[in-house]
Structures are given as structure tokens and as C-alpha cells.
Design a protein around this motif. Structure first.
Motif, PDB file in Angstrom:
ATOM      1  N   ILE A 137      64.799  37.092  39.521  1.00  0.00           N
ATOM      2  CA  ILE A 137      63.716  36.624  38.646  1.00  0.00           C
ATOM      3  C   ILE A 137      62.286  37.273  38.742  1.00  0.00           C
ATOM      4  N   THR A 138      61.544  37.632  37.771  1.00  0.00           N
ATOM      5  CA  THR A 138      60.336  38.170  37.881  1.00  0.00           C
ATOM      6  C   THR A 138      59.517  37.708  36.627  1.00  0.00           C
ATOM      7  N   GLY A 139      58.166  38.285  36.433  1.00  0.00           N
ATOM      8  CA  GLY A 139      57.457  37.909  35.337  1.00  0.00           C
ATOM      9  C   GLY A 139      56.095  38.660  35.452  1.00  0.00           C
ATOM     10  N   LEU A 140      55.202  38.433  34.642  1.00  0.00           N
ATOM     11  CA  LEU A 140      53.777  39.049  34.375  1.00  0.00           C
ATOM     12  C   LEU A 140      52.770  37.818  34.560  1.00  0.00           C
ATOM     13  N   SER A 141      51.620  38.224  35.345  1.00  0.00           N
ATOM     14  CA  SER A 141      50.702  37.088  35.651  1.00  0.00           C
ATOM     15  C   SER A 141      51.012  35.700  35.898  1.00  0.00           C
ATOM     16  N   SER A 165      51.537  41.807  38.376  1.00  0.00           N
ATOM     17  CA  SER A 165      49.950  41.297  38.180  1.00  0.00           C
ATOM     18  C   SER A 165      49.987  39.790  38.235  1.00  0.00           C
ATOM     19  N   GLY A 166      50.848  39.117  39.252  1.00  0.00           N
ATOM     20  CA  GLY A 166      50.911  37.749  39.428  1.00  0.00           C
ATOM     21  C   GLY A 166      49.702  37.249  39.787  1.00  0.00           C
ATOM     22  N   ASP A 169      47.869  33.792  44.313  1.00  0.00           N
ATOM     23  CA  ASP A 169      46.974  32.561  44.847  1.00  0.00           C
ATOM     24  C   ASP A 169      46.257  31.991  43.958  1.00  0.00           C
ATOM     25  N   ILE A 170      46.405  31.058  43.591  1.00  0.00           N
ATOM     26  CA  ILE A 170      45.732  30.060  42.533  1.00  0.00           C
ATOM     27  C   ILE A 170      44.391  29.516  42.895  1.00  0.00           C
ATOM     28  N   ARG A 171      44.299  29.360  44.241  1.00  0.00           N
ATOM     29  CA  ARG A 171      43.157  28.613  44.760  1.00  0.00           C
ATOM     30  C   ARG A 171      41.743  29.174  44.500  1.00  0.00           C
ATOM     31  N   PRO A 172      41.726  30.603  44.251  1.00  0.00           N
ATOM     32  CA  PRO A 172      40.381  31.062  43.732  1.00  0.00           C
ATOM     33  C   PRO A 172      40.088  30.670  42.347  1.00  0.00           C
ATOM     34  N   PHE A 173      40.788  30.028  41.642  1.00  0.00           N
ATOM     35  CA  PHE A 173      40.471  30.051  40.258  1.00  0.00           C
ATOM     36  C   PHE A 173      40.728  28.479  39.681  1.00  0.00           C
ATOM     37  N   PHE A 221      42.104  41.743  37.967  1.00  0.00           N
ATOM     38  CA  PHE A 221      41.607  40.608  38.453  1.00  0.00           C
ATOM     39  C   PHE A 221      42.220  39.864  39.611  1.00  0.00           C
ATOM     40  N   PHE A 222      43.676  40.002  39.640  1.00  0.00           N
ATOM     41  CA  PHE A 222      44.597  39.768  40.377  1.00  0.00           C
ATOM     42  C   PHE A 222      44.941  40.288  41.633  1.00  0.00           C
ATOM     43  N   TYR A 223      44.044  41.798  41.800  1.00  0.00           N
ATOM     44  CA  TYR A 223      44.327  42.821  42.640  1.00  0.00           C
ATOM     45  C   TYR A 223      44.295  42.340  44.108  1.00  0.00           C
ATOM     46  N   ASP A 224      43.075  41.610  44.459  1.00  0.00           N
ATOM     47  CA  ASP A 224      42.726  41.160  45.635  1.00  0.00           C
ATOM     48  C   ASP A 224      43.480  40.280  46.121  1.00  0.00           C
ATOM     49  N   VAL A 225      44.270  39.119  45.250  1.00  0.00           N
ATOM     50  CA  VAL A 225      44.940  38.306  46.145  1.00  0.00           C
ATOM     51  C   VAL A 225      46.402  38.758  46.166  1.00  0.00           C
ATOM     52  N   ASN A 226      47.020  39.740  45.341  1.00  0.00           N
ATOM     53  CA  ASN A 226      48.023  40.522  45.743  1.00  0.00           C
ATOM     54  C   ASN A 226      48.049  41.133  47.008  1.00  0.00           C
ATOM     55  N   VAL A 227      46.856  42.090  47.290  1.00  0.00           N
ATOM     56  CA  VAL A 227      46.888  42.579  48.538  1.00  0.00           C
ATOM     57  C   VAL A 227      46.820  41.646  49.704  1.00  0.00           C
TER      58      VAL A 227
END
Length: 276
Positions: A137-141, A165-166, A169-173, A221-227
Motif C-alpha cells: 500500500i502506498t499513496g501521495l500526500s 510526498s506524504g 507528521d501531521i502535528r506541525p499542521f 512543503f512536507f520535505y522536512d517532516v519526511n527527513v
């Protein structure tokens, strides 16, 4: 005679193309939990009628999208089904479900729907490999969050997972993309946000319990949480693939990313078949 011969050649070519190409069906899958019939795109490979069973890739859409996004925006997804001999299932995750079973709104029970009801329906109606070794299972955003979220919580169902581009981490948003509508305001229910963000769920994993891949553009804009997720996984010695290259949060990036992910899942499926 020359024109007749040309017509026959073209007709045979078209017949071959339609006979040996992935089939795309739109079906209505019932959800007892939500009392709806949810539209789903199901792609079967060109050799589906040969009688064998096939692994399944569940491919999730993003926020504000729907079940048809992938086949409309990335027609090459159909070719991936052919190339790798897999069934591809694109469910509808509704507008901003985040693939949660919402504690706020019972009309949004998309964790149960995708991880249980949909999987059971697909296994009952298609020639699948009905084990975790035959499912990814996978997906975008929003669907990138969903791919990892559902796989982490249902490792008995999915053996491999991914995120493109997932929103891992939802907490910063706290004010974005209807997340508060599904979980309640972060300031009122901080524990819900902690328990339902992917980066807060790593305690559910042990090394190699799940094969997964993370892919995000360096200008996203999700790059930092992915790193940060990647770094936390390294700290915990949890193997995973992490890909980053120039790109933003758009279909140009995802149409490329899905090729890498499909190959990753194909490799996983083949290893399962060989017993490695």
C-alpha cells in the motif's frame, strides 16, 4: 488489395493492443461501517485471465482527490500493472479523510474500510494472493500518510508500504487540510494527534517487520517532516528506502515517484514468491 492488406494489419494491431493491455474497471465496493458504496478503480494486468493469482498494490489519492486521480493524471499506472504483473487498486478516501477511523465523525471510517472491508472484497472478487506477502500500500500526500499509517497499524494485512510526498507528521499542521475535523482540534486532543501521526507510531515496528519506501521532493512543503522520519528510522535501526530528488508537491513528481515505488513492491512480491 494493398489497401485491404493495410486494413488487416491495422486491425490486427488494434486487436492485439486491446487484447493485451491492462483492464481498468470502476466498481462500487460496499462499506457496512459507513453504509456506503464507495467507487474504486481496479487495474488488472494484461495476462489476468491466465488463471494465476496476482499481488495487489493499493494506491491512495491525496487530500481533495478521489479514486480516479491516479489513472487520469498518470495514465502510465496502467502500464505498471502490465510490467510487473500486479493488480492495482485505487480506492476513494473521500475529501480529507486522512484514512482515519474518525473519533469525531462516524461517516469517516476509512481505516476500517481500506484495511479490512476493501481488502476482503478485492480478495473475494479478484484472483489475488490473499496474504500480507501479496499486498502493498502506498499513496501521495494525504495518501502517503495513509499508506504508512495503515501498514504500520495492520502489519498482518500489508507486508510492504510506501509514501510519496506524504504528510508523515501531521502535528506541525494543526489548521490544515481538515485534519482537525477528523481528530478534533490539536489543542483539545493532543494525545489523538500524537497517536495518529506516522512519526509517532514507530514503536509499532521492529526491524524488517515491514518493507517500506519513502519518497519526497526536496522543495516539497512536507520535505522536512519526511527527513525527520527518515532520521528517526535510522536511529531506531529500522531498514527502509528513502529517496529524495528535486521536486515539488505535484503530479510531475508523483508520476515519476510511482515508478520507483512500483519496482520496489515488485521486488518485494518476487522475493515472497521465491521464499527469500
Amino acid at each position: 488489395m494493398k489497401h485491404l492488406f493495410s486494413f488487416i494489419v491495422v486491425a490486427l494491431f488494434l486487436s492485439y493492443g486491446f487484447s493485451f493491455a491492462a483492464d481498468v474497471d470502476t466498481v462500487a465496493v460496499p462499506s457496512k461501517g459507513m453504509n456506503i458504496n464507495s467507487k474504486t478503480v481496479i487495474i488488472t494486468p494484461d495476462n489476468y485471465r491466465q488463471g494465476t493469482r496476482y499481488p495487489v498494490l493499493y494506491l491512495l489519492h491525496g487530500y481533495s482527490g478521489n479514486y480516479s486521480d491516479w489513472v487520469k493524471a498518470v495514465p502510465g499506472v496502467k502500464q505498471l500493472s502490465d510490467d510487473y504483473g500486479m493488480i492495482i487498486v485505487c480506492p476513494d478516501g473521500a475529501y480529507g479523510s486522512w484514512y482515519f477511523d474518525s473519533p469525531v465523525d462516524s461517516a469517516f471510517a476509512y481505516e476500517t474500510y481500506v484495511a479490512k472491508e476493501l481488502v476482503e472484497w478485492v480478495d473475494a472478487n479478484y484472483k489475488t494472493i490473499p496474504t500480507r506477502e501479496g499486498r502493498a500500500i502506498t499513496g501521495l500526500s494525504m495518501g502517503g500518510h495513509g499508506g504508512l499509517y495503515l501498514a504500520f497499524r495492520h502489519q498482518d494485512v500489508f507486508g510492504a508500504a510506501g509514501s510519496m510526498s506524504g504528510g508523515v507528521d501531521i502535528r506541525p499542521f494543526p489548521n490544515n487540510w481538515d485534519i482537525a475535523k477528523r481528530l478534533g482540534k490539536q489543542s483539545d486532543y493532543p494525545e489523538r494527534w500524537e497517536q495518529n501521526t506516522v512519526i509517532g507510531m514507530l514503536h509499532l515496528l521492529t526491524p524488517n517487520s515491514l518493507k517500506f519506501i519513502i519518497d519526497c521532493g526536496s522543495e516539497d512543503f512536507f520535505y522536512d517532516v519526511n527527513v525527520r522520519l527518515h532520521e528517526e528510522l535510522l536511529y531506531r535501526n529500522i531498514p527502509h528506502d528513502f529517496i529524495s530528488r528535486p521536486g515539488v508537491h505535484d503530479w510531475k513528481y508523483w508520476s515519476n515517484a510511482v515508478k520507483y515505488q512500483a519496482l520496489f513492491f515488485h521486488t518485494y512480491f518476487e522475493e515472497g514468491r521465491s521464499g527469500n
